[in-house]
Design a protein around this motif. Structure first.
Motif, PDB file in Angstrom:
ATOM      1  N   PHE A 252       0.919  -1.244  -0.010  1.00  0.00           N
ATOM      2  CA  PHE A 252       0.080   0.071  -0.058  1.00  0.00           C
ATOM      3  C   PHE A 252       0.714   1.099   0.051  1.00  0.00           C
ATOM      4  N   LYS A 253       2.125   1.190   0.466  1.00  0.00           N
ATOM      5  CA  LYS A 253       2.844   2.431   0.624  1.00  0.00           C
ATOM      6  C   LYS A 253       3.450   2.620  -0.630  1.00  0.00           C
ATOM      7  N   LYS A 254       3.800   1.350  -1.582  1.00  0.00           N
ATOM      8  CA  LYS A 254       4.287   1.709  -2.816  1.00  0.00           C
ATOM      9  C   LYS A 254       3.291   2.107  -3.674  1.00  0.00           C
ATOM     10  N   MET A 255       1.903   1.934  -3.575  1.00  0.00           N
ATOM     11  CA  MET A 255       0.883   2.490  -4.419  1.00  0.00           C
ATOM     12  C   MET A 255       0.667   3.801  -4.234  1.00  0.00           C
ATOM     13  N   HIS A 260       0.890   9.502  -6.255  1.00  0.00           N
ATOM     14  CA  HIS A 260       1.661  10.839  -6.304  1.00  0.00           C
ATOM     15  C   HIS A 260       2.427  10.974  -7.521  1.00  0.00           C
ATOM     16  N   ASP A 261       3.080   9.934  -7.928  1.00  0.00           N
ATOM     17  CA  ASP A 261       4.015  10.173  -9.156  1.00  0.00           C
ATOM     18  C   ASP A 261       3.150   9.872 -10.377  1.00  0.00           C
ATOM     19  N   GLY A 262       1.678   9.678 -10.425  1.00  0.00           N
ATOM     20  CA  GLY A 262       1.123   9.695 -11.651  1.00  0.00           C
ATOM     21  C   GLY A 262       1.092   8.322 -12.369  1.00  0.00           C
ATOM     22  N   SER A 484      -4.418   7.881  -1.020  1.00  0.00           N
ATOM     23  CA  SER A 484      -4.352   9.177  -1.793  1.00  0.00           C
ATOM     24  C   SER A 484      -3.652  10.218  -0.598  1.00  0.00           C
ATOM     25  N   CYS A 485      -3.509   9.652   0.396  1.00  0.00           N
ATOM     26  CA  CYS A 485      -2.937  10.684   1.662  1.00  0.00           C
ATOM     27  C   CYS A 485      -1.485  11.051   1.380  1.00  0.00           C
ATOM     28  N   ASP A 486      -1.173  12.312   1.941  1.00  0.00           N
ATOM     29  CA  ASP A 486       0.082  12.678   1.786  1.00  0.00           C
ATOM     30  C   ASP A 486       1.228  11.550   2.440  1.00  0.00           C
ATOM     31  N   PRO A 487       2.084  11.238   1.599  1.00  0.00           N
ATOM     32  CA  PRO A 487       3.111  10.282   2.059  1.00  0.00           C
ATOM     33  C   PRO A 487       3.672  10.363   3.728  1.00  0.00           C
ATOM     34  N   ALA A 488       3.763  11.698   4.108  1.00  0.00           N
ATOM     35  CA  ALA A 488       4.049  11.907   5.429  1.00  0.00           C
ATOM     36  C   ALA A 488       3.209  11.374   6.425  1.00  0.00           C
TER      37      ALA A 488
END
Length: 529
Positions: A252-255, A260-262, A484-488
């Motif tokens: 999920f972190k990879k997705m 965010h990278d389109g 969709s959340c901010d990676p941070a």
């Protein structure tokens, strides 16, 4: 409310099974049969070639008017649940929704079929075999005796999902077909950088499958799971919650990064019926997708043919690159031999129940199955080969509307084309995709590589009946929010929604599945990592 409904259902079942009288030959009754609707252009399920054949060769000789009741394939669980609750469901129902089956067995809402099959289902028993038929038997009162409440369709091929990549994009990038995840990810970013699909370039096609959100994601999750830390018992316990297996979070972190990278299709959270993604697929905007092993060449959604019309030289080919990060194996889930579940609602009258089993039995006869699956010679196919297998099959858009068909939706007792033997079935599978035989054969091989059999239970799991709908709803939220959340904020959002899933009933389901494992009431296999 549940107890009251259970009593009502149970009473209806008792009254419906007190006797099994012979059907009056001079009295025509109506038999309503659920048929999946895949919105195939020009196909009218309620007046199609297959229904006309059924009426002429089964209905008329038996004094039965057969009606096909269309139900959207992609919303069948929700639609059937509503119909069953209102007692408006067809006389013969079909579903892939195991939780729904367990729920209505638990409530006494399905007709017990043992007597009917014994009297009118000899071809059913011959076609399925005792072991496969047993998948539809349940010990509802825990007295050690199982009763037949569903009839499992027979899967001719147990191959499930296939992954597909653009051969023309690989050529444009001067890349070989990826053999591992690192090479695959490099392809995605290179395709995005080169805008190979134009300004709408979507390297990775994904949309939430809202009725079973972990169905497709499990294939990717298994790349990151450390199976040395997962017992067979855990594997069964987390059957419906693979997001809670150790390592799953990393996918999920990879997705999230890809979103965010389109790299990921931007409408993944709202295009849950696939309408937009299908359009983008055929327009050539997408560079990868995961669906059924034969999806690019199917007649209902022939992505290959439609894409090639719009993009010269565009081609889908199978890829097998999602290697487990610990073992290197490319794990796939395969179906067990039991396909979708066929059942008769508990309130159906005796004469209609007899008609239902007679119809299913008639469908299992080889000559009838052949026509329902293949259509009319000279129209749907042009000849048969030396093995009796139809050749020169015609796509639906090449035949008149009155001959359009979809074999699996009508001839549902066989999930897949059946020609009498495993050898003939395999030969027919490759012939089903003229011009793409090698690609289809390769895709099937990939889908059965390092494969484990999907899990199921031999008893109704009350916790699944009570909580699965709310758990699925929270899983949908987990996917939408963590991607969709901010990676941070990822870790915080992840923890919040994992806890929400547990609180919505997943904990009870996990505990119940764990107990079913300890009691030996499960089927399937644990991956050989």
């Amino acid at each position: 409310m549940k107890k009251i409904l259970s009593l009502v259902m149970a009473l209806a079942l008792i009254l419906g099974c007190m006797s099994v009288p012979a059907m009056a030959a001079d009295k025509q009754i109506t038999l309503r049969v659920e048929v999946f609707d895949r919105s195939i252009a020009g196909l009218n399920i309620e007046d199609c070639m297959q229904l006309r054949y059924v009426q002429e060769h089964f209905g008329d000789p038996n004094g039965i008017k057969v009606e096909f009741v269309p139900v959207s394939r992609w919303d069948e669980g929700e639609i059937l649940t509503t119909q069953l609750a209102g007692q408006t469901a067809p006389d013969i129902c079909v579903t892939y929704n195991g939780a729904l089956i367990n729920q209505y067995i638990d409530m006494g809402g399905l007709l017990q079929l043992d007597e009917y099959i014994a009297e009118y289902g000899q071809n059913i028993k011959e076609f399925l075999g005792e072991n496969l038929l047993g998948y539809g038997a349940f010990d509802t009162d825990e007295d050690g005796v199982k009763e037949q409440y569903t009839i499992p369709a027979r899967r001719i091929s147990v191959a499930n999902q296939g992954a597909f990549i653009r051969a023309d994009w690989l050529k444009a990038l001067n890349k070989e077909v990826p053999t591992n995840f690192e090479e695959f990810e490099a392809y995605l970013y290179a395709a995005k950088e080169a805008n190979l699909g134009g300004q709408m370039t979507i390297p990775f096609s994904y949309a939430i499958f809202k009725s079973n959100p972990m169905f497709g994601l499990r294939h990717y999750i298994n790349m990151f799971v450390d199976f040395s830390k997962v017992s067979e018992e855990d594997w069964v316990a987390y059957k419906d919650n693979p997001e809670m297996l150790p390592g799953a979070k990393e996918w999920f972190k990879k997705m999230n990064q890809w979103v965010h990278d389109g790299i990921v299709y931007e409408n993944y959270a709202v295009d849950t019926d696939g309408t937009l993604s299908d359009t983008y697929m055929t327009q050539g905007y997408m560079g990868y997708f995961l669906q059924q092993w034969d999806q690019p060449w199917r007649t209902d959604k022939n992505y290959q043919t439609e894409m090639a019309k719009n993009v010269e030289g565009a081609e889908w080919i199978p890829v097998n690159c999602f290697n487990n990060q610990y073992s290197g194996k490319t794990l796939h889930d395969k179906y067990d031999a039991a396909g979708l579940s066929v059942f008769v609602p508990g309130w159906v009258k005796e004469e209609t129940a007899i008609a239902a089993i007679k119809y299913l039995d008639w469908m299992c006869q080889p000559e009838n199955m052949f026509v329902l699956q293949n259509g009319v010679e000279g129209v749907n196919y042009l000849a048969v080969n030396e093995d009796g297998i139809p050749v020169q099959q015609q796509a639906n858009d090449a035949v008149p509307d009155e001959y359009k068909m979809h074999a699996g939706d009508v001839c549902f007792m066989a999930n897949g084309l059946y020609f009498g033997s495993d050898e003939k079935n395999a030969a027919a599978a490759s012939l089903s995709f003229p011009g793409y035989e090698k690609q289809a054969a390769q895709s099937m091989v990939y889908s059965l590589t390092d494969a484990w059999t999907q899990l199921s239970f031999t008893v109704a799991i009350e916790a699944a009946t009570d909580y699965q709908a709310t758990v699925i709803s929270k899983q949908n939220e987990l996917i939408a929010q963590t991607l969709s959340c901010d990676p941070a904020d990822f870790d915080k959002v992840w923890d919040e929604y994992i806890q929400a899933i547990l609180d919505s009933g997943a904990k009870e389901m996990i505990d119940a599945y764990r107990q079913a494992y300890k009691d030996g009431n499960w089927r399937g296999s644990f991956p050989e990592f």
